[in-house]
Design an enzyme around this catalytic site. Structure first.
Site, PDB file in Angstrom:
ATOM      1  N   PRO A 182       6.795  -3.272   9.074  1.00  0.00           N
ATOM      2  CA  PRO A 182       7.620  -4.275   8.398  1.00  0.00           C
ATOM      3  C   PRO A 182       6.855  -5.576   8.189  1.00  0.00           C
ATOM      4  O   PRO A 182       6.087  -6.008   9.051  1.00  0.00           O
ATOM      5  CB  PRO A 182       8.788  -4.475   9.371  1.00  0.00           C
ATOM      6  CG  PRO A 182       8.819  -3.241  10.202  1.00  0.00           C
ATOM      7  CD  PRO A 182       7.393  -2.794  10.323  1.00  0.00           C
ATOM      8  N   GLU A 183       7.077  -6.191   7.036  1.00  0.00           N
ATOM      9  CA  GLU A 183       6.452  -7.491   6.777  1.00  0.00           C
ATOM     10  C   GLU A 183       7.359  -8.605   7.282  1.00  0.00           C
ATOM     11  O   GLU A 183       8.499  -8.364   7.712  1.00  0.00           O
ATOM     12  CB  GLU A 183       6.135  -7.621   5.288  1.00  0.00           C
ATOM     13  CG  GLU A 183       5.238  -6.471   4.825  1.00  0.00           C
ATOM     14  CD  GLU A 183       4.432  -6.762   3.572  1.00  0.00           C
ATOM     15  OE1 GLU A 183       4.181  -7.941   3.261  1.00  0.00           O
ATOM     16  OE2 GLU A 183       4.026  -5.793   2.901  1.00  0.00           O
ATOM     17  N   LYS A 232       5.278 -11.218  12.350  1.00  0.00           N
ATOM     18  CA  LYS A 232       5.815  -9.874  12.579  1.00  0.00           C
ATOM     19  C   LYS A 232       6.309  -9.693  14.008  1.00  0.00           C
ATOM     20  O   LYS A 232       6.516  -8.563  14.463  1.00  0.00           O
ATOM     21  CB  LYS A 232       4.737  -8.835  12.255  1.00  0.00           C
ATOM     22  CG  LYS A 232       4.274  -8.890  10.795  1.00  0.00           C
ATOM     23  CD  LYS A 232       3.212  -7.853  10.508  1.00  0.00           C
ATOM     24  CE  LYS A 232       2.734  -7.943   9.062  1.00  0.00           C
ATOM     25  NZ  LYS A 232       1.716  -6.919   8.740  1.00  0.00           N
ATOM     26  N   ARG A 273      -7.721  -1.149   5.255  1.00  0.00           N
ATOM     27  CA  ARG A 273      -6.429  -1.079   4.571  1.00  0.00           C
ATOM     28  C   ARG A 273      -6.648  -0.895   3.074  1.00  0.00           C
ATOM     29  O   ARG A 273      -7.623  -1.410   2.506  1.00  0.00           O
ATOM     30  CB  ARG A 273      -5.619  -2.363   4.813  1.00  0.00           C
ATOM     31  CG  ARG A 273      -5.281  -2.627   6.275  1.00  0.00           C
ATOM     32  CD  ARG A 273      -4.365  -1.567   6.859  1.00  0.00           C
ATOM     33  NE  ARG A 273      -3.090  -1.491   6.176  1.00  0.00           N
ATOM     34  CZ  ARG A 273      -2.030  -2.265   6.485  1.00  0.00           C
ATOM     35  NH1 ARG A 273      -2.119  -3.170   7.465  1.00  0.00           N
ATOM     36  NH2 ARG A 273      -0.892  -2.136   5.836  1.00  0.00           N
TER      37      ARG A 273
END
Length: 267
Positions: free
Chosen positions: A2-3, A52, A257
């Site tokens: 989740p951001e 986060k 990423r």
């Protein structure tokens, strides 16, 4: 993972559900049993987010105890009806009041924090665009002195807290900045515009509960990259035509990423 907007939305939701109420806290799975026992029966004072990270504050008179939660890739909360059913699966943390309840499963971290632990966490995080006390100059200082690609810097939680892969790709596209450009070659006015755009987009994410990045004038009607996912300019659209210029969106690995960008619109 989740951001940041998800954690802030979650904190607000839990504040509405439990704020000011004496709660029952347990760990049906057992992995947080000692920690749950420390806060069981206390008043749920506040839920806050830093990037986060989620922090619950419990109080007993003047004594405050903290619980730190990081959802990681697989963690999540499930709200329950009252009276609550028997736990299902690996429930790390259960919080119950007279009117609401929630279960936490699969977090990377669920632990008792002391004030010094929270201070250490905040000190190692960059400014959170969704917090009123955020200082964007700290992020600018880190970016403007670095030779790392700006696309990598934006994913570094020590530079800006709360940005994930979606926001990283989309704010750089909206700013017209090549993600491979070294941070020290980003102009101050570009950074200021990027920060302002990020704050606005993340606030929309908090309100709507989902990422929304497409400007009305850029909406070509092209679908999202997958069902029930946000419609994006470049994220997860490798090989698809750019919504603005039609050039194929590129993808590359950057520091482990996946990175997405348009080679024409981002310079």
């Amino acid at each position: 993972m989740p951001e940041g907007h998800t954690l802030h939305r979650l904190a607000r939701r839990q504040q509405r559900l439990f704020g000011g109420q004496r709660v029952r806290v347990s760990s049906p799975q057992g992995r947080f049993a000692d920690g749950a026992a420390e806060v069981d029966g206390l008043t749920f004072h506040a839920a806050e987010a830093w990037g986060k990270h989620l922090v619950h504050r419990y109080r007993d008179g003047r004594t405050e105890r903290l619980v730190h939660i990081h959802l990681g890739l697989y963690g999540g909360f499930t709200e329950l009806t009252v009276p609550v059913p028997a736990p299902v699966g690996q429930v790390r943390l259960r919080i119950e009041s007279e009117t609401a309840a929630t279960d936490l499963r699969g977090p990377t971290a669920c632990e008792i924090y002391h004030p010094a632990d929270l201070e250490t966490l905040i000190a190692r995080l960059g400014p959170d665009p969704l917090r009123r006390d955020a200082d964007p100059d700290r992020a600018w200082s880190a970016i403007s002195r670095s030779a790392r690609p700006v696309g990598a810097l934006l994913m570094d939680q020590k530079v800006i807290a709360g940005i994930g892969n979606v926001y990283r790709a989309e704010i750089l596209f909206r700013a017209g900045i090549d993600p491979m450009r070294p941070g020290k070659r980003v102009l101050r006015e570009e950074f200021d515009a990027l920060w302002s755009d990020l704050v606005g987009l993340m606030k929309i994410g908090v309100r709507r509960g989902r990422i929304h990045v497409i400007r009305p004038g850029d909406d070509s009607g092209a679908p999202a990259y997958a069902p029930n996912r946000p419609r994006t300019y470049v994220y997860r659209r490798a090989g698809e035509p750019c919504r603005i210029c039609g050039t194929a969106v590129l993808m590359a690995d950057l520091e482990g990423r996946k990175l997405y960008w348009c080679p024409v619109c981002q310079t």
